[in-house]
Design a protein around this motif. Structure first.
Motif, PDB file in Angstrom:
ATOM      1  N   UNK A  12      54.628  36.152  43.497  1.00 39.01           N
ATOM      2  CA  UNK A  12      53.879  37.065  44.694  1.00 39.01           C
ATOM      3  C   UNK A  12      52.743  38.009  43.932  1.00 39.01           C
ATOM      4  N   UNK A  13      51.627  37.674  44.602  1.00 40.33           N
ATOM      5  CA  UNK A  13      50.262  38.387  43.974  1.00 40.33           C
ATOM      6  C   UNK A  13      49.254  37.127  43.600  1.00 40.33           C
ATOM      7  N   UNK A  14      48.330  37.109  43.976  1.00 38.21           N
ATOM      8  CA  UNK A  14      47.183  36.208  43.572  1.00 38.21           C
ATOM      9  C   UNK A  14      46.087  36.667  42.976  1.00 38.21           C
ATOM     10  N   UNK A  15      46.090  37.682  42.211  1.00 42.32           N
ATOM     11  CA  UNK A  15      45.121  38.138  41.551  1.00 42.32           C
ATOM     12  C   UNK A  15      44.994  37.183  40.268  1.00 42.32           C
ATOM     13  N   UNK A  16      44.203  38.032  39.197  1.00 36.82           N
ATOM     14  CA  UNK A  16      43.997  37.207  37.887  1.00 36.82           C
ATOM     15  C   UNK A  16      45.386  36.916  37.283  1.00 36.82           C
ATOM     16  N   UNK A  17      46.357  37.964  37.105  1.00 35.61           N
ATOM     17  CA  UNK A  17      47.657  37.678  36.531  1.00 35.61           C
ATOM     18  C   UNK A  17      48.526  36.419  37.241  1.00 35.61           C
ATOM     19  N   UNK A  44      36.196  42.837  46.004  1.00 32.44           N
ATOM     20  CA  UNK A  44      35.446  44.088  45.270  1.00 32.44           C
ATOM     21  C   UNK A  44      35.267  43.681  43.772  1.00 32.44           C
ATOM     22  N   UNK A  45      34.431  44.391  43.054  1.00 30.71           N
ATOM     23  CA  UNK A  45      34.282  44.142  41.537  1.00 30.71           C
ATOM     24  C   UNK A  45      35.301  44.533  40.745  1.00 30.71           C
ATOM     25  N   UNK A  46      36.046  45.609  41.166  1.00 27.42           N
ATOM     26  CA  UNK A  46      37.068  46.303  40.444  1.00 27.42           C
ATOM     27  C   UNK A  46      37.111  45.930  38.943  1.00 27.42           C
ATOM     28  N   UNK A  47      38.164  45.214  38.267  1.00 23.67           N
ATOM     29  CA  UNK A  47      38.285  45.088  36.930  1.00 23.67           C
ATOM     30  C   UNK A  47      37.165  43.606  36.679  1.00 23.67           C
ATOM     31  N   UNK A  48      36.206  44.425  35.893  1.00 22.24           N
ATOM     32  CA  UNK A  48      34.914  43.457  35.693  1.00 22.24           C
ATOM     33  C   UNK A  48      34.706  43.266  34.192  1.00 22.24           C
ATOM     34  N   UNK A  49      35.488  43.663  33.287  1.00 23.13           N
ATOM     35  CA  UNK A  49      35.349  43.327  31.872  1.00 23.13           C
ATOM     36  C   UNK A  49      36.525  42.087  31.256  1.00 23.13           C
ATOM     37  N   UNK A  67      33.403  30.963  33.997  1.00 23.22           N
ATOM     38  CA  UNK A  67      33.479  32.633  33.717  1.00 23.22           C
ATOM     39  C   UNK A  67      32.104  32.770  33.085  1.00 23.22           C
ATOM     40  N   UNK A  68      31.877  32.214  32.077  1.00 20.23           N
ATOM     41  CA  UNK A  68      30.496  32.529  31.179  1.00 20.23           C
ATOM     42  C   UNK A  68      29.400  32.433  32.235  1.00 20.23           C
ATOM     43  N   UNK A  69      29.209  31.225  33.019  1.00 21.88           N
ATOM     44  CA  UNK A  69      28.229  31.095  33.909  1.00 21.88           C
ATOM     45  C   UNK A  69      27.947  32.190  34.805  1.00 21.88           C
ATOM     46  N   UNK A  70      29.161  32.921  35.100  1.00 22.11           N
ATOM     47  CA  UNK A  70      29.141  33.957  36.295  1.00 22.11           C
ATOM     48  C   UNK A  70      28.940  35.475  35.663  1.00 22.11           C
ATOM     49  N   UNK A 110      35.384  41.102  39.663  1.00 25.06           N
ATOM     50  CA  UNK A 110      36.718  40.468  39.781  1.00 25.06           C
ATOM     51  C   UNK A 110      36.517  39.522  40.896  1.00 25.06           C
ATOM     52  N   UNK A 111      35.864  39.659  41.922  1.00 27.61           N
ATOM     53  CA  UNK A 111      35.978  38.858  42.917  1.00 27.61           C
ATOM     54  C   UNK A 111      35.522  37.066  42.473  1.00 27.61           C
ATOM     55  N   UNK A 112      34.328  37.342  41.572  1.00 28.06           N
ATOM     56  CA  UNK A 112      34.105  36.055  40.780  1.00 28.06           C
ATOM     57  C   UNK A 112      35.304  35.456  39.999  1.00 28.06           C
ATOM     58  N   UNK A 113      35.773  36.306  39.257  1.00 21.73           N
ATOM     59  CA  UNK A 113      36.906  35.845  38.361  1.00 21.73           C
ATOM     60  C   UNK A 113      38.043  35.198  39.332  1.00 21.73           C
ATOM     61  N   UNK A 114      38.284  36.026  40.277  1.00 21.74           N
ATOM     62  CA  UNK A 114      39.357  35.402  41.180  1.00 21.74           C
ATOM     63  C   UNK A 114      38.974  34.190  41.851  1.00 21.74           C
ATOM     64  N   UNK A 115      37.660  33.989  42.310  1.00 18.35           N
ATOM     65  CA  UNK A 115      37.203  32.518  42.565  1.00 18.35           C
ATOM     66  C   UNK A 115      37.541  31.606  41.755  1.00 18.35           C
TER      67      UNK A 115
END
Length: 502
Positions: A12-17, A44-49, A67-70, A110-115
């Motif tokens: 349950x939950x489709x974020x990075x974790x 959103x950008x939220x967690x970005x590091x 990830x490096x490209x983005x 974060x939106x890019x990491x999720x993608x």
């Protein structure tokens, strides 16, 4: 993903974790479903590091290049003190070394990491099921029956990775220890911004810890993440015009203009830790288990490592390993989260005092030195090398293959398997004799000698001064070190983490 009558793991939950866990489980051949109550991915950008250790995890999962490209290195801070902007480097730029291939924290919304993670999951045959909310569940000794808004899903295990307001945690009745400061609020906005240079992360300190900050988001022409700390009785502004006026008042810069609000949120420092990470066949991971202040860029990274720790253990138990292996998830990860909570809290509190140390980032934040030593899979008193002990991160090293071509040790570690690394003739003989079960994660055998390590990169990184046998877990941590009794001790360590050999 196919939807059998009983799935191995429901997430349950489709974020990075949650998505990291899904990728790891799917590549192990498990039947997995991942649901999210939102109608679409986070915008959103939220967690970005993204920290160096997380970059190593992403390397293993096959998403590092994207990830490096983005992303980009963190920009310098520009601290605005009246008409002067004092430069400050949050991170010291570090050169790549043989043992740490990705030494610098990367900035990526974060939106890019999720993608990137969702794309990788789809490449492996999985997908996120949006608009599916967990309503409740009951579990017995063999499975968990999960009620959602659309159906009942029966799974062997359930993992709640749906954030700080986790429905899974609430239904489990697990306490979420800590506090939320309702008087301390921060407005966070992603918006197109004009009137600011993009070569700095701008910070405007204010009285009583009130400050504003604007971070340029990489690989966008004019998008910034704004952070504005509000007064206790202040109503958060809404809309581009009202937010622009509030920011102009704080920055005293009438040239700054915001438009096209992409995402807006009001953040409250929520510092909490779940009292347990597991009840029966149900687990918590990421923000469902621990929530942090944004300082130090720790939340996303700690959640990804939760998933990386849990994934291989679920795979092993589903393949026939002793179910007690799953007890090591909480034993290893809860103390890490407690320490990280303390670190991020100290950094956040320092911001209000303009403490320079709160702006600086170093080894603690990069998560390379985290260790599971002293836990159930790395007990105190075992063999060690001059630099490493069981439970530590296994460093990278540059070697030569049989053709004399340069290769990385991480190339051997990459994938859902264990790796046994033998240094010296006696260790190599033991490696060849080490019995390994057909079920569960396979074993890759690597032998390092003077020909493959002519520059002694491996020997120095691993602190070796004689024959040594190392068992590397699928999550890149050292499961066992043997400097004597190579076969006997390695076999005993393996039995705790593998299905029974028949």
């Amino acid at each position: 993903m196919n939807h059998p009558e009983i799935v191995d793991v429901l997430i349950a939950g489709a974020g990075p974790t949650g998505t990291t866990l899904a990728i790891d489980l799917v590549r192990r051949g498990l039947n997995v479903r991942i649901i999210d109550k939102a109608q679409h991915s986070f915008e959103g950008s939220r967690a970005k590091g993204v920290q160096p250790r997380t970059l190593e995890v992403f390397d293993d999962l096959g998403v590092l290049g994207d990830v490096l490209d983005g992303s980009s290195d963190y920009p310098r801070l520009g601290i605005h003190l009246g008409p002067v902007a004092a430069p400050w480097r949050m991170f010291s730029h570090r050169e790549r070394s043989t043992d740490v291939p990705y030494p610098n924290t990367r900035l990526i919304p974060q939106y890019r990491t999720d993608r990137v993670l969702h794309d990788r999951l789809e490449q492996l045959g999985g997908r996120v099921e949006y608009g599916v909310e967990l309503v409740g569940f009951v579990q017995d000794s063999t499975s968990v029956a999960v009620r959602t808004t659309g159906e009942t899903i029966t799974a062997r295990y359930l993992v709640g990775a749906e954030g700080g307001s986790s429905a899974v945690r609430r239904h489990l009745g697990v306490g979420f220890l800590g506090d939320t400061d309702e008087q301390d609020r921060m407005l966070i906005v992603d918006a197109v911004t004009t009137g600011l240079s993009r070569d700095r992360w701008h910070v405007w300190p204010g009285v009583k810890g009130r400050f504003a900050g604007a971070c340029p988001l990489p690989h966008t022409d004019d998008l910034f993440q704004w952070m504005v700390r509000l007064s206790p009785d202040e109503e958060p502004p809404e809309g581009a015009e009202a937010i622009t006026r509030r920011i102009q008042r704080q920055t005293r810069n009438r040239h700054v203009e915001l438009s096209e609000i992409r995402w807006r949120s009001v953040f409250r420092p929520n510092i909490r830790l779940a009292e347990a990470y597991r009840r029966g066949r149900v687990f918590l991971a990421g923000d469902a288990a621990h929530v942090h202040t944004p300082a130090g860029a720790q939340g996303l990274n700690t959640g990804v490592q939760d998933a990386y720790n849990l994934g291989w253990k679920l795979g092993q138990v589903l393949a026939g390993a002793d179910p007690r292996l799953l007890d090591s998830y909480e034993a290893e990860r809860l103390p890490i989260a407690a320490a990280v909570l303390g670190l991020s809290t100290r950094k956040y509190e320092g911001l209000a005092k303009l403490d320079p140390s709160s702006l600086r980032r170093g080894n603690d934040e990069q998560q390379l030195s985290l260790t599971y030593y002293g836990g159930p899979l790395a007990p105190v008193g075992g063999d060690r090398t001059k630099t490493l002990q069981a439970g530590d991160r296994a460093p990278d090293a540059e070697l030569l293959d049989a053709d004399g071509t340069a290769v990385r040790l991480f190339d051997a570690y990459r994938g859902p398997h264990f790796t046994v690394v033998a240094y010296g003739q006696n260790a190599a003989m033991a490696s060849n004799e080490l019995d390994w079960p057909d079920a569960g994660a396979p074993l890759r055998r690597v032998t390092v000698d003077a020909l493959t390590d002519p520059r002694h990169n491996f020997r120095h990184s691993y602190g070796l001064d004689g024959d040594t046998l190392l068992l590397i877990r699928p999550d890149g941590y050292i499961g066992h070190i043997a400097t004597r009794d190579f076969l006997g001790s390695a076999s005993a360590a393996a039995r705790a983490m593998t299905p029974v050999t028949r």
